[in-house]
Design a protein around this motif. Structure first.
Motif, PDB file in Angstrom:
ATOM      1  N   ALA A   3      27.871  19.764 -80.966  1.00 33.98           N
ATOM      2  CA  ALA A   3      28.547  20.675 -80.040  1.00 33.98           C
ATOM      3  C   ALA A   3      29.625  21.479 -80.757  1.00 33.98           C
ATOM      4  CB  ALA A   3      29.154  19.883 -78.879  1.00 33.98           C
ATOM      5  N   VAL A   6      27.896  24.242 -82.695  1.00 31.48           N
ATOM      6  CA  VAL A   6      27.488  25.302 -81.762  1.00 31.48           C
ATOM      7  C   VAL A   6      28.699  26.133 -81.348  1.00 31.48           C
ATOM      8  CG1 VAL A   6      26.584  25.753 -79.449  1.00 31.48           C
ATOM      9  CG2 VAL A   6      25.466  24.071 -80.915  1.00 31.48           C
ATOM     10  N   GLY A  29      23.974  26.367 -76.564  1.00 32.03           N
ATOM     11  CA  GLY A  29      23.838  24.965 -76.171  1.00 32.03           C
ATOM     12  C   GLY A  29      22.520  24.703 -75.470  1.00 32.03           C
ATOM     13  N   ILE A  45      27.215  14.209 -77.134  1.00 32.78           N
ATOM     14  CA  ILE A  45      27.166  15.340 -76.210  1.00 32.78           C
ATOM     15  C   ILE A  45      27.846  14.972 -74.891  1.00 32.78           C
ATOM     16  CG2 ILE A  45      25.616  16.810 -74.860  1.00 32.78           C
ATOM     17  CD1 ILE A  45      23.644  16.638 -77.233  1.00 32.78           C
ATOM     18  N   SER A 274      29.547  24.039 -74.702  1.00 29.65           N
ATOM     19  CA  SER A 274      28.375  23.915 -75.577  1.00 29.65           C
ATOM     20  C   SER A 274      27.599  22.647 -75.237  1.00 29.65           C
ATOM     21  CB  SER A 274      28.807  23.870 -77.047  1.00 29.65           C
ATOM     22  OG  SER A 274      29.509  25.032 -77.417  1.00 29.65           O
ATOM     23  N   MET A 278      23.810  21.976 -73.696  1.00 32.07           N
ATOM     24  CA  MET A 278      22.798  21.091 -74.293  1.00 32.07           C
ATOM     25  C   MET A 278      22.203  20.130 -73.272  1.00 32.07           C
ATOM     26  SD  MET A 278      24.522  20.091 -77.934  1.00 32.07           S
ATOM     27  CE  MET A 278      25.141  21.367 -79.019  1.00 32.07           C
TER      28      MET A 278
END
Length: 317
Positions: A3, A6, A29, A45, A274, A278
């Motif tokens: 993350a 990203v 993400g 995450i 982010s 995901m």
């Protein structure tokens, strides 16, 4: 860690292309959703989407002081409170009219009314969860970020068309545009006075996140038989937000530290969004539907109409 990478990529793209960092973070993400599904990255995450989100919101409190609130007078506070209240109540009502779930109405209404993506992320933590929660959060962030960019272009034009002076234009922009970056961009495109005013009014809206989260926590408290469980606990990040507002209102914290912590807040929120991206499958966003887009647009119009209603009253400001 993924993350964070990203988030860094999103920041680079934002600087290069001029689009909001939050939007890039969310879209990138989503592109890496497979990392969440495959398992090894899932704990990290989850951590980023929860802890860093709460840290970022708490540190936002350093952006405003009590003396600033007092200096702008009760009229500005009334405009902010009026716009937020009407928009928040209109969210579930409009959602019901459009046959969308009430959770989406509260989430989008709060995001539009208060501080865009940050409010959406914070409100999502206290709303009852269902299988659409992550999808609705991502949709809300994308919607308000996109509308903020459009408003950054259109609202200065509207201010000029309505012949608002620089102070009133700053109040209008700060009280209506969803995200801080776009508020600053729109305000300073008019004048320094409009920019300074817009930035303050926007931060004043951010402080309204505290009572809104507390009220939502009370309304949606768990229905447990044990008395201790029924006692609603105010989210720690809201307590942190209040603490940092009070701390920032004193001379105890050096300016360089305050600026650094606000930068940490910004990065925490970018990493968090982010991670939320995901956790979201792209195909799930398609199921939200066009009515949800109309809902967010309608709430945006409601907020702008309420604020302009105050500003156009003779001798109000």
């Amino acid at each position: 860690m993924v993350a964070v990478i990203v988030a860094l990529a999103s920041h680079s793209l934002s600087r290069h292309h001029g689009a909001p960092t939050m939007l890039f973070a969310l879209l990138l993400g989503i592109a890496f959703h497979f990392l969440y599904e495959e398992g090894p990255c899932a704990p990290g995450i989850e951590f980023a989407s929860r802890f860093l989100l709460q840290l970022g919101v708490a540190l936002l409190g350093l952006g405003i002081t009590i003396s600033q609130i007092q200096s702008y007078g009760w009229e500005v506070l009334l405009i902010v409170l009026g716009g937020i209240s009407v928009t928040l109540f209109s969210g579930p009502l409009l959602a019901r009219i459009m046959k969308r779930e009430w959770r989406l109405g509260i989430l989008t209404g709060g995001a539009v009314a208060i501080c865009g993506a940050s409010a959406a992320l914070a409100i999502a933590t206290v709303l009852p969860k269902n299988r659409y929660s992550e999808r609705n959060t991502v949709f809300t962030v994308i919607s308000v970020t996109t509308l903020s960019t459009l408003a950054m272009i259109l609202y200065p034009i509207i201010s000029d068309w309505l012949v608002l002076d620089d102070f009133a234009a700053g109040v209008f922009i700060g009280a209506t545009i969803h995200d801080v970056a776009q508020v600053i961009g729109a305000g300073y495109s008019i004048s320094d006075i409009a920019g300074d005013t817009a930035a303050f009014v926007k931060l004043l809206r951010v402080t309204m996140l505290v009572p809104v989260i507390i009220i939502l926590s009370l309304v949606f408290r768990p229905n447990q038989s044990d008395r201790s469980d029924r006692n609603t606990r105010v989210p720690l990040f809201i307590i942190g937000f209040v603490f940092f507002v009070l701390l920032g209102s004193t001379d105890l914290i050096p300016e360089i530290v305050r600026i650094s912590l606000l930068e940490l807040s910004r990065w925490s929120l970018v990493v968090a969004i982010s991670a939320i991206g995901m956790k979201t499958a792209l195909k799930s966003l398609g199921a939200v539907g066009g009515q949800a887009i109309i809902l967010v647009c309608a709430e945006t119009v409601v907020l702008a109409a309420v604020v302009l209603g105050f500003l156009l009253l003779p001798d109000f400001l």
